[in-house]
Design a protein around this motif. Structure first.
Motif, PDB file in Angstrom:
ATOM      1  N   UNK A  46      29.281  50.288  69.519  1.00 16.80           N
ATOM      2  CA  UNK A  46      28.618  49.327  68.139  1.00 16.80           C
ATOM      3  C   UNK A  46      28.286  48.393  68.413  1.00 16.80           C
ATOM      4  N   UNK A  47      29.629  47.754  68.149  1.00 19.77           N
ATOM      5  CA  UNK A  47      30.338  46.320  67.792  1.00 19.77           C
ATOM      6  C   UNK A  47      31.033  45.068  69.190  1.00 19.77           C
ATOM      7  N   UNK A  48      30.580  45.256  69.994  1.00 22.24           N
ATOM      8  CA  UNK A  48      30.848  44.985  71.708  1.00 22.24           C
ATOM      9  C   UNK A  48      32.230  44.669  71.297  1.00 22.24           C
ATOM     10  N   UNK A  49      33.343  45.326  70.466  1.00 21.20           N
ATOM     11  CA  UNK A  49      34.675  44.984  70.377  1.00 21.20           C
ATOM     12  C   UNK A  49      35.340  45.629  71.717  1.00 21.20           C
ATOM     13  N   UNK A  50      36.433  44.913  71.870  1.00 22.45           N
ATOM     14  CA  UNK A  50      37.105  45.453  73.192  1.00 22.45           C
ATOM     15  C   UNK A  50      38.703  46.679  72.423  1.00 22.45           C
ATOM     16  N   UNK A  51      38.969  47.706  73.262  1.00 15.91           N
ATOM     17  CA  UNK A  51      40.087  48.697  73.004  1.00 15.91           C
ATOM     18  C   UNK A  51      41.298  48.094  74.006  1.00 15.91           C
ATOM     19  N   UNK A  52      42.139  48.547  73.100  1.00 19.61           N
ATOM     20  CA  UNK A  52      43.561  48.355  74.139  1.00 19.61           C
ATOM     21  C   UNK A  52      43.933  49.400  73.888  1.00 19.61           C
ATOM     22  N   UNK A  53      44.891  50.135  74.466  1.00 21.05           N
ATOM     23  CA  UNK A  53      45.360  51.206  74.716  1.00 21.05           C
ATOM     24  C   UNK A  53      47.113  50.253  73.975  1.00 21.05           C
ATOM     25  N   UNK A  54      47.448  51.132  72.433  1.00 22.68           N
ATOM     26  CA  UNK A  54      48.893  50.071  71.813  1.00 22.68           C
ATOM     27  C   UNK A  54      49.362  50.862  71.425  1.00 22.68           C
ATOM     28  N   UNK A  55      50.315  50.795  71.738  1.00 23.43           N
ATOM     29  CA  UNK A  55      51.736  51.501  70.479  1.00 23.43           C
ATOM     30  C   UNK A  55      52.191  50.227  70.222  1.00 23.43           C
ATOM     31  N   UNK A  56      51.459  50.543  68.614  1.00 25.65           N
ATOM     32  CA  UNK A  56      52.899  49.443  68.207  1.00 25.65           C
ATOM     33  C   UNK A  56      53.777  49.127  67.639  1.00 25.65           C
ATOM     34  N   UNK A  57      55.167  50.777  67.898  1.00 23.72           N
ATOM     35  CA  UNK A  57      56.662  50.255  67.560  1.00 23.72           C
ATOM     36  C   UNK A  57      57.011  50.916  69.133  1.00 23.72           C
ATOM     37  N   UNK A  58      55.967  49.203  69.666  1.00 25.56           N
ATOM     38  CA  UNK A  58      56.511  49.056  71.006  1.00 25.56           C
ATOM     39  C   UNK A  58      56.779  48.145  71.268  1.00 25.56           C
ATOM     40  N   UNK A  59      57.788  47.544  71.931  1.00 27.42           N
ATOM     41  CA  UNK A  59      57.264  45.766  71.311  1.00 27.42           C
ATOM     42  C   UNK A  59      56.737  45.629  72.771  1.00 27.42           C
ATOM     43  N   UNK A  60      56.703  46.556  74.158  1.00 24.15           N
ATOM     44  CA  UNK A  60      55.796  45.590  74.908  1.00 24.15           C
ATOM     45  C   UNK A  60      54.079  45.821  75.109  1.00 24.15           C
ATOM     46  N   UNK A  61      54.226  47.232  74.691  1.00 26.95           N
ATOM     47  CA  UNK A  61      53.144  47.374  74.419  1.00 26.95           C
ATOM     48  C   UNK A  61      52.098  46.031  73.422  1.00 26.95           C
ATOM     49  N   UNK A  62      52.832  45.806  72.404  1.00 25.78           N
ATOM     50  CA  UNK A  62      52.523  44.783  71.504  1.00 25.78           C
ATOM     51  C   UNK A  62      52.157  43.686  71.823  1.00 25.78           C
ATOM     52  N   UNK A  63      52.806  42.569  72.791  1.00 24.11           N
ATOM     53  CA  UNK A  63      52.551  42.355  73.531  1.00 24.11           C
ATOM     54  C   UNK A  63      51.865  42.254  74.465  1.00 24.11           C
ATOM     55  N   UNK A  64      51.238  43.330  74.835  1.00 22.82           N
ATOM     56  CA  UNK A  64      50.572  43.182  76.186  1.00 22.82           C
ATOM     57  C   UNK A  64      49.010  43.547  75.098  1.00 22.82           C
ATOM     58  N   UNK A  65      48.758  43.805  73.914  1.00 28.12           N
ATOM     59  CA  UNK A  65      47.814  43.600  72.802  1.00 28.12           C
ATOM     60  C   UNK A  65      47.529  42.040  72.899  1.00 28.12           C
ATOM     61  N   UNK A  66      48.581  41.539  72.563  1.00 22.40           N
ATOM     62  CA  UNK A  66      48.054  40.079  71.786  1.00 22.40           C
ATOM     63  C   UNK A  66      47.486  38.534  73.428  1.00 22.40           C
ATOM     64  N   UNK A  67      48.389  39.839  73.974  1.00 21.64           N
ATOM     65  CA  UNK A  67      47.622  38.584  75.579  1.00 21.64           C
ATOM     66  C   UNK A  67      46.405  39.197  75.701  1.00 21.64           C
ATOM     67  N   UNK A  68      45.579  40.357  75.692  1.00 23.48           N
ATOM     68  CA  UNK A  68      44.520  41.163  75.338  1.00 23.48           C
ATOM     69  C   UNK A  68      43.853  39.809  74.976  1.00 23.48           C
ATOM     70  N   UNK A  69      44.396  39.955  73.510  1.00 22.29           N
ATOM     71  CA  UNK A  69      43.945  39.155  72.388  1.00 22.29           C
ATOM     72  C   UNK A  69      43.584  38.397  72.584  1.00 22.29           C
ATOM     73  N   UNK A  70      44.590  37.333  73.829  1.00 21.07           N
ATOM     74  CA  UNK A  70      44.114  35.714  73.133  1.00 21.07           C
ATOM     75  C   UNK A  70      43.270  35.424  74.684  1.00 21.07           C
ATOM     76  N   UNK A  71      42.929  36.478  76.046  1.00 14.91           N
ATOM     77  CA  UNK A  71      42.128  35.835  76.782  1.00 14.91           C
ATOM     78  C   UNK A  71      40.811  35.949  76.143  1.00 14.91           C
ATOM     79  N   UNK A  72      40.996  36.991  75.345  1.00 18.05           N
ATOM     80  CA  UNK A  72      39.426  37.234  74.627  1.00 18.05           C
ATOM     81  C   UNK A  72      38.957  35.572  74.071  1.00 18.05           C
TER      82      UNK A  72
END
Length: 172
Positions: A46-72
Motif C-alpha cells: 500500500x505505501x511502497x515502504x521497505x520492510x527490514x527484519x529487525x530485533x530492536x534489542x540487538x545492536x547489530x540488527x538495529x545497525x542493519x536497519x539504519x544501513x538499509x535506511x541510509x541506502x533509501x
C-alpha cells in the motif's frame, strides 16, 4: 533527489501503520522495522515502504536497519514503537519474560535513538562534535516528531518513569 526517509521501528497494523500511510502520503520513503516482516506485506504494498527484519534489542540488527535506511535516502524521522510486555501479578511474572520486555521497550528504544545520532555525528567535523550543543542534521526541513532540547536532556530515569507510569507526579 531522494525523498527523506522515515524509519518506524516496531511496525505493525495499528498506530505505526497509520503513521506509515501518512508519512508515505507526505512524500517520505518509509522504512518499517519488525521482527516479523511477513505481517507487513499489505502495508508495504500500500505505501511502497521497505520492510527490514529487525530485533530492536540487538545492536547489530538495529545497525542493519539504519544501513538499509541510509541506502533509501537521508534520514529525517525515526519513530520507536516497539514494545514487549508480560502481564499478571508481579509475584507470578517470569523474570526472563520481564527482562525481554525491558530489553525491547527500554534498551531497544535507546539503540534506535542512539544510532542515527551517532551516525550523523561521524559525518560532522571534530570541532562541531565536541560542542555541548545537540548535533543537527545538515538538511533539516523542520518536520520533527520529537526534538532534543538545547539544554541538557532529562536523566534517563525520569524518561523511563514517564513511559512506565504516565501521569505519575514528578518531584522536579
Amino acid at each position: 533527489m531522494a525523498a527523506n526517509v522515515a524509519v518506524i521501528a516496531g511496525a505493525g497494523s495499528g498506530l505505526s501503520a497509520s503513521l506509515a500511510r501518512l508519512l508515505a502520503k507526505e512524500g517520505f520513503r518509509v522504512v518499517l522495522a519488525a521482527r516479523n516482516v511477513d505481517k507487513l506485506a499489505a502495508l508495504v504494498k500500500e505505501t511502497g515502504a521497505l520492510a527490514v527484519e529487525t530485533d530492536v534489542s540487538d545492536p547489530a540488527s538495529v545497525e542493519r536497519l539504519f544501513e538499509a535506511a541510509d541506502k533509501a535516502g537521508p534520514l529525517e524521522i525515526a519513530v520507536f514503537n516497539a514494545s514487549g510486555r508480560t502481564r499478571g501479578p508481579i509475584a507470578d511474572l517470569d523474570p526472563e519474560a520481564v527482562k525481554q520486555a525491558l530489553l525491547v521497550g527500554v534498551y531497544g528504544g535507546f539503540l534506535v535513538g542512539q544510532l542515527p545520532r551517532r551516525t550523523s555525528m561521524s559525518r560532522i567535523s571534530s570541532s562541531t562534535a565536541r560542542s555541548s550543543r545537540p548535533v543537527r542534521r545538515p538538511r533539516q526541513t523542520g518536520r520533527t516528531v520529537a526534538s532534543r532540547p538545547t539544554r541538557s536532556p532529562r536523566p534517563i530515569s525520569l524518561s523511563i518513569a514517564s513511559i512506565a507510569a504516565p501521569g505519575a507526579s514528578r518531584s522536579n
